[in-house]
Design a protein around this motif. Structure first.
Motif, PDB file in Angstrom:
ATOM      1  N   PRO A  87       8.241  -9.353 -13.448  1.00  0.00           N
ATOM      2  CA  PRO A  87       7.582 -10.494 -12.817  1.00  0.00           C
ATOM      3  C   PRO A  87       8.553 -11.646 -12.622  1.00  0.00           C
ATOM      4  O   PRO A  87       9.608 -11.713 -13.270  1.00  0.00           O
ATOM      5  N   HIS A 105      11.000   1.019  -2.204  1.00  0.00           N
ATOM      6  CA  HIS A 105      10.652  -0.340  -1.768  1.00  0.00           C
ATOM      7  C   HIS A 105      10.292  -0.362  -0.286  1.00  0.00           C
ATOM      8  O   HIS A 105       9.270  -0.949   0.116  1.00  0.00           O
ATOM      9  N   GLU A 108       6.944   1.458   0.313  1.00  0.00           N
ATOM     10  CA  GLU A 108       5.814   0.662  -0.146  1.00  0.00           C
ATOM     11  C   GLU A 108       5.467  -0.446   0.832  1.00  0.00           C
ATOM     12  O   GLU A 108       4.302  -0.626   1.199  1.00  0.00           O
ATOM     13  N   LEU A 109       6.470  -1.194   1.280  1.00  0.00           N
ATOM     14  CA  LEU A 109       6.162  -2.328   2.156  1.00  0.00           C
ATOM     15  C   LEU A 109       5.602  -1.874   3.497  1.00  0.00           C
ATOM     16  O   LEU A 109       4.765  -2.557   4.095  1.00  0.00           O
ATOM     17  N   ARG A 113       1.639  -2.653   4.240  1.00  0.00           N
ATOM     18  CA  ARG A 113       1.418  -3.512   5.407  1.00  0.00           C
ATOM     19  C   ARG A 113       0.582  -2.797   6.458  1.00  0.00           C
ATOM     20  O   ARG A 113      -0.232  -3.435   7.139  1.00  0.00           O
ATOM     21  N   THR A 124      -2.706  -2.260  -3.151  1.00  0.00           N
ATOM     22  CA  THR A 124      -1.772  -3.143  -3.836  1.00  0.00           C
ATOM     23  C   THR A 124      -0.616  -2.309  -4.369  1.00  0.00           C
ATOM     24  O   THR A 124      -0.634  -1.067  -4.295  1.00  0.00           O
ATOM     25  N   ARG A 125       0.370  -2.976  -4.932  1.00  0.00           N
ATOM     26  CA  ARG A 125       1.496  -2.252  -5.514  1.00  0.00           C
ATOM     27  C   ARG A 125       1.060  -1.323  -6.639  1.00  0.00           C
ATOM     28  O   ARG A 125       1.717  -0.317  -6.908  1.00  0.00           O
ATOM     29  N   TYR A 168      -1.226  -8.453   3.944  1.00  0.00           N
ATOM     30  CA  TYR A 168      -0.367  -7.937   2.867  1.00  0.00           C
ATOM     31  C   TYR A 168      -0.147  -9.028   1.824  1.00  0.00           C
ATOM     32  O   TYR A 168       0.357 -10.116   2.145  1.00  0.00           O
ATOM     33  N   PRO A 169      -0.514  -8.767   0.554  1.00  0.00           N
ATOM     34  CA  PRO A 169      -0.559  -9.852  -0.421  1.00  0.00           C
ATOM     35  C   PRO A 169       0.746 -10.150  -1.133  1.00  0.00           C
ATOM     36  O   PRO A 169       0.804 -11.091  -1.930  1.00  0.00           O
ATOM     37  N   HIS A 170       1.811  -9.355  -0.869  1.00  0.00           N
ATOM     38  CA  HIS A 170       3.049  -9.524  -1.619  1.00  0.00           C
ATOM     39  C   HIS A 170       4.151 -10.162  -0.771  1.00  0.00           C
ATOM     40  O   HIS A 170       5.341  -9.931  -1.013  1.00  0.00           O
ATOM     41  N   GLY A 171       3.767 -10.951   0.206  1.00  0.00           N
ATOM     42  CA  GLY A 171       4.726 -11.633   1.065  1.00  0.00           C
ATOM     43  C   GLY A 171       4.058 -12.834   1.695  1.00  0.00           C
ATOM     44  O   GLY A 171       2.995 -13.282   1.250  1.00  0.00           O
TER      45      GLY A 171
END
Length: 212
Positions: A87, A105, A108-109, A113, A124-125, A168-171
């Motif tokens: 984290p 990586h 996943e993206l 997305r 999610t991841r 997409y929640p990680h960007g």
């Protein structure tokens, strides 16, 4: 639906980068990229090369039972294998990452997305499954790239200008017009693809040369 004129060059760039990386991973030849039609012979990515750690304390994809690698605190995702992660604040200097880490990586993206653009908007991841073998990882990358491309083909001019068209929640996707997200994904594919290509070159160069 016709491809919007603003999307067309970005789609062509994505297709070029995707095909070039796929050829670099699978062989038997790849376009050198200089436009003269000369091909470079490359062998398919092996499991050993996929997980090769060229320097100490790499981040990689690991068996969950082995636990995270140096300076990582978790193995991200689900399944028997996970990707080294931590984290924020992330370790500094950033860990060197293996082909396995970089390909996971990218996959996943693209997969997440695609879901957050034209799917269920739920992944999610924690849902992502990394592969512990090269063939599985290459197939997963191909599937994720195809899903993302399909999502792009569903975008009209209104969607390109819509802030948060990708959730997409990680960007920064929820805060960006979709066309900026598309540009960002292209640069991720281009620069990580180049990194993977260089690692393949280094792996090949590390082997002793045969004498005539």
């Amino acid at each position: 639906m016709p491809v919007p004129s603003r999307l067309s060059p970005l789609l062509q760039q994505f297709d070029f980068a995707r095909e070039r990386l796929a050829d670099r991973l699978t062989g038997p030849v790849m376009d050198s990229g200089n436009g003269n039609g000369t091909d470079i012979e490359v062998g398919p990515l092996t499991d050993e090369e996929y997980l090769w750690e060229p320097v100490p304390d790499c981040w990689s994809v690991r068996r969950r039972t082995d636990g995270p690698g140096p300076r990582a605190t978790v193995l991200a995702g689900t399944g028997d294998w996970g990707r080294d992660a931590a984290p924020a604040p992330h370790p500094f200097p950033p860990p060197f990452t293996t082909i396995a880490w970089r390909l996971s990586h990218l996959t996943e993206l693209l997969a997440l997305r695609a879901d957050h653009t034209a799917g269920g908007h739920t992944l999610t991841r924690d849902d992502f499954r990394s592969d512990g073998d090269a063939a599985g990882a290459i197939a997963a990358f191909a599937d994720a790239a195809s899903a993302w491309r399909k999502a792009l083909l569903g975008a009209d001019d209104t969607a390109l200008d819509t802030v948060g068209h990708s959730t997409y929640p990680h960007g920064s996707d929820p805060d960006d017009p979709f066309i900026e997200t598309i540009w960002w994904v292209n640069q991720e594919l281009l620069h990580h693809g180049a990194e993977i290509a260089l690692l393949r070159d280094l792996y090949r160069a590390r082997k002793p040369r045969r004498t005539p």
